[in-house]
Design an enzyme around this catalytic site. Structure first.
Site, PDB file in Angstrom:
ATOM      1  N   LEU A 156      -0.934  -0.239  -4.123  1.00  0.00           N
ATOM      2  CA  LEU A 156      -0.207   0.760  -4.907  1.00  0.00           C
ATOM      3  C   LEU A 156       1.006   0.109  -5.551  1.00  0.00           C
ATOM      4  CD1 LEU A 156      -0.068   4.108  -2.881  1.00  0.00           C
ATOM      5  CD2 LEU A 156      -1.056   3.725  -5.121  1.00  0.00           C
ATOM      6  N   ILE A 191       0.957   6.919   0.354  1.00  0.00           N
ATOM      7  CA  ILE A 191       0.376   5.837   1.141  1.00  0.00           C
ATOM      8  C   ILE A 191      -1.102   5.698   0.807  1.00  0.00           C
ATOM      9  CG2 ILE A 191      -0.056   4.984   3.478  1.00  0.00           C
ATOM     10  CD1 ILE A 191       2.175   7.010   4.356  1.00  0.00           C
ATOM     11  N   CYS A 192      -1.538   4.468   0.637  1.00  0.00           N
ATOM     12  CA  CYS A 192      -2.966   4.231   0.418  1.00  0.00           C
ATOM     13  C   CYS A 192      -3.556   3.689   1.710  1.00  0.00           C
ATOM     14  CB  CYS A 192      -3.162   3.222  -0.719  1.00  0.00           C
ATOM     15  SG  CYS A 192      -4.893   2.914  -1.068  1.00  0.00           S
ATOM     16  N   LEU A 193      -4.175   4.577   2.461  1.00  0.00           N
ATOM     17  CA  LEU A 193      -4.773   4.185   3.743  1.00  0.00           C
ATOM     18  C   LEU A 193      -6.059   4.985   3.899  1.00  0.00           C
ATOM     19  CD1 LEU A 193      -4.516   2.641   6.438  1.00  0.00           C
ATOM     20  CD2 LEU A 193      -3.191   4.545   7.321  1.00  0.00           C
ATOM     21  N   ASN A 208       0.798  -1.222   0.000  1.00  0.00           N
ATOM     22  CA  ASN A 208       0.000   0.000   0.000  1.00  0.00           C
ATOM     23  C   ASN A 208       0.837   1.281   0.000  1.00  0.00           C
ATOM     24  OD1 ASN A 208      -1.697  -2.056   2.141  1.00  0.00           O
ATOM     25  ND2 ASN A 208      -2.679  -1.369   0.242  1.00  0.00           N
TER      26      ASN A 208
END
Lengths: 406, 175
Positions: free
Chosen positions: B144, B109-111, B101
């Site tokens: 990601l 960051i993919c959060l 991620n």
């Protein structure tokens, strides 16, 4: 100011729950439960959502403007659900009064426990051993002492919550127990104070004459008399202390101009309004009309928010319309105002702006030479070409010079 | 936090607040900083990048023990918007981080809590803790770094790639 110096910040006092030690249980939790989860400050105009979560009115109105859900549990929420939480507001007002006082007490206690604690442990031994001996007579003690622990093996933090309670019980049965204490083995209590000696109260830890200690504890620890041992003076002192405390709090409610039209402002549907109407909307509330249409809209939106949040407070805690106006101004300045850029690469910055610097120097020169002020270029100054002292220096540059508020 | 002064020097005064005049964002950030320094959460830390700007922080995250990231430390940048906390701060990995991620090159960051699931009650501390647990428990459904997501189920190969990308951060507090 956005560019607060960090050292300044670290030295300044940010009141938060960790001001309280962990050990007298509940104080830290109490302080944190009276704080808004959004801003971290004590509730200011607390309001509750349908889900039961409580926030400062302004904080939650801000959050709902971004997203229509409770910031804590994400249940759908809207401004129409907001209900004033009077109980919490009263609670916060009382806690604000008591906080400093309680902080001081816990701090004193902490300090006292880090000192050599001969007196405290003696007291513990007296308290624990005397009732054990007279278990037959004072039957009520049996259950409390079902697990007697020698005072010496206890950690100081454990002594604290227990000893005051027990001491109080012993003392409250003074007719029997006073004799018992004084007849307990000398090795355990080597220094029984005489009536005039000052002893430390086990509850509030103030120095109190031994003769008055029982009365002092029975009266729930009034402040000790300032000069003599007379009981009536003690009562007077207590009253003065209380009135002082109350007056200190009352002083906060400063006189304010109170508007007659303290009604919530409805939200406007700005897209239906012409510039002229929007302008009038601002002028109605004596707000500045500088800037463009979008500035007007954000200004009015913020004003509605500030105004309505202010109405969620009790009338004696509300801010005046003028205070709100200056708050709005401050908010706009903070939002659009000066942004500081940190120049890390000083040499590069100098090089890039050399022409600008030189122009400034040129412009300043004719004026400076005649008045020979000490701030003019110092004779023998080694590097005129590099006015920015050392390469390690951090330079702050104002990006936006003008703040467009009237 | 080696930079944190001893408690006695930060919290001496028991009387009113001296940050009263500061803006609400500054106030909130300073109280978050205080909270972080006082709570000593294991494996996470953050501190303003420079003396002058409270809106940019540098943080470190250590991989949680027992996960494949155990013993690795990552440096992150946090930038706060002027309407923080109503809008999420901008966070990215500064050290290269091989993770399903995280974008290896940009550090993005993919959060969810940093995007649409942000809430004003979150703080730097909750973000850092979420990131720490994200390291050990990636969300492979929305990667990601698709390569990392694909390798996640074969730990030995994953570890090889992880260590190839890893750059230890220089010792000492990052400020």
């Amino acid at each position: 100011m956005l560019a607060d110096s960090l050292t300044q910040l670290l030295l300044s006092d940010v009141p938060d729950p960790t001001d309280f030690p962990k050990s007298p249980p509940g104080l830290r939790e109490l302080d944190s439960s009276l704080r808004c989860n959004i801003c971290g400050d004590l509730f200011d105009g607390p309001v509750t959502l349908a889900c039961g979560h409580c926030f400062c009115s302004l904080c939650v109105r801000n959050a709902l403007a971004e997203k229509a859900e409770c910031p804590i549990c994400r249940k759908q929420a809207s401004e129409t659900q907001l209900r004033v939480n009077l109980a919490i507001e009263t609670c916060v007002a009382a806690w604000k009064l008591a906080r400093t006082h309680i902080l001081r007490l816990t701090k004193e206690e902490e300090e006292r426990l880090t000192r050599p604690k001969r007196k405290a442990s003696d007291f513990e031994r007296i308290v624990i051993e005397s009732p054990m001996k007279k278990r037959k007579r004072a039957g009520g003690y049996d259950e409390r002492n079902s697990s007697p622990t020698p005072g010496s093996s206890k950690s100081p933090s454990k002594i604290r919550p227990k000893s005051p309670v027990k001491a109080k019980r012993v003392v409250s049965q003074q007719d029997d127990d006073v004799i018992e204490i004084s007849s307990s083995p000398v090795s355990n209590a080597p220094d029984i104070p005489s009536a005039a000696d000052l002893v430390t109260c086990p509850v509030c830890e103030k120095e109190v004459p031994f003769a008055l200690i029982n009365k002092h504890i029975d009266q729930r620890c009034p402040p000790p008399p300032p000069s003599d041992n007379d009981a009536s003076t003690s009562k007077d002192a207590q009253q003065t202390a209380w009135s002082k405390l109350m007056a200190g709090g009352g002083g906060k409610g400063r006189p304010k101009e109170r508007g007659i039209d303290e009604e919530p402002i409805p939200k406007a549907s700005y897209h239906t309004l012409k510039d002229k109407q929007l302008r009038e909307l601002l002028l109605d509330h004596h707000l500045p009309v500088s800037g463009d249409r979008s500035t007007w809209i954000t200004r009015h939106q913020r004003w509605v928010m500030l105004w309505n949040a202010n109405l969620d407070k009790s009338p004696n805690l509300r801010k005046s319309a003028n205070d709100l106006r200056s708050e709005l101004k401050k908010w706009e300045a903070e939002k659009t105002g000066k942004k500081k850029t940190v120049v890390d690469d000083v040499a590069g910055y100098e090089k890039r702006n050399k022409a600008h610097f030189q122009a400034l120097t040129e412009a300043a020169r004719p004026r400076k030479v005649p008045d020979k002020s000490p701030s003019a270029v110092a004779p023998g100054s080694p590097d005129v070409a590099s006015p920015l002292a050392t390469p390690r220096d951090i330079i702050l540059v104002d990006e936006v010079e003008e703040v467009q508020i009237g | 936090m080696s930079l944190a002064p001893p408690r006695s020097s930060t919290k001496t005064s028991v009387t009113g607040s001296t940050t009263e005049g500061a803006g609400s964002v500054t106030r909130r950030l300073s109280s978050e900083l205080m909270q972080l320094m006082m709570s000593s959460s294991p494996g996470i830390s953050a501190f303003p990048k420079s003396d002058a700007n409270l809106f940019e922080w540098v943080g470190t995250i250590e991989g949680a023990p027992g996960t494949i990231y155990a013993g690795l430390t990552y440096k992150i940048f946090i930038t706060f918007p002027p309407n923080y906390p109503y809008v999420a701060p901008n966070i990215k990995f500064e050290s290269p981080c091989y993770h399903p991620n995280v974008d290896l090159t940009s550090g993005a960051i993919c959060l969810d809590i940093l995007q649409d699931k942000w809430s004003a009650v979150y703080s730097v501390q909750t973000i850092l803790l979420s990131l720490q647990s994200l390291l050990g428990e990636p969300n492979n459904a929305s990667p990601l770094n698709t390569e990392a997501a694909g390798l996640w189920d074969s730990p030995s190969e994953y570890k090889v790639q992880l260590m190839r990308a890893y750059r230890p951060i220089s010792d000492g507090p990052s400020a």
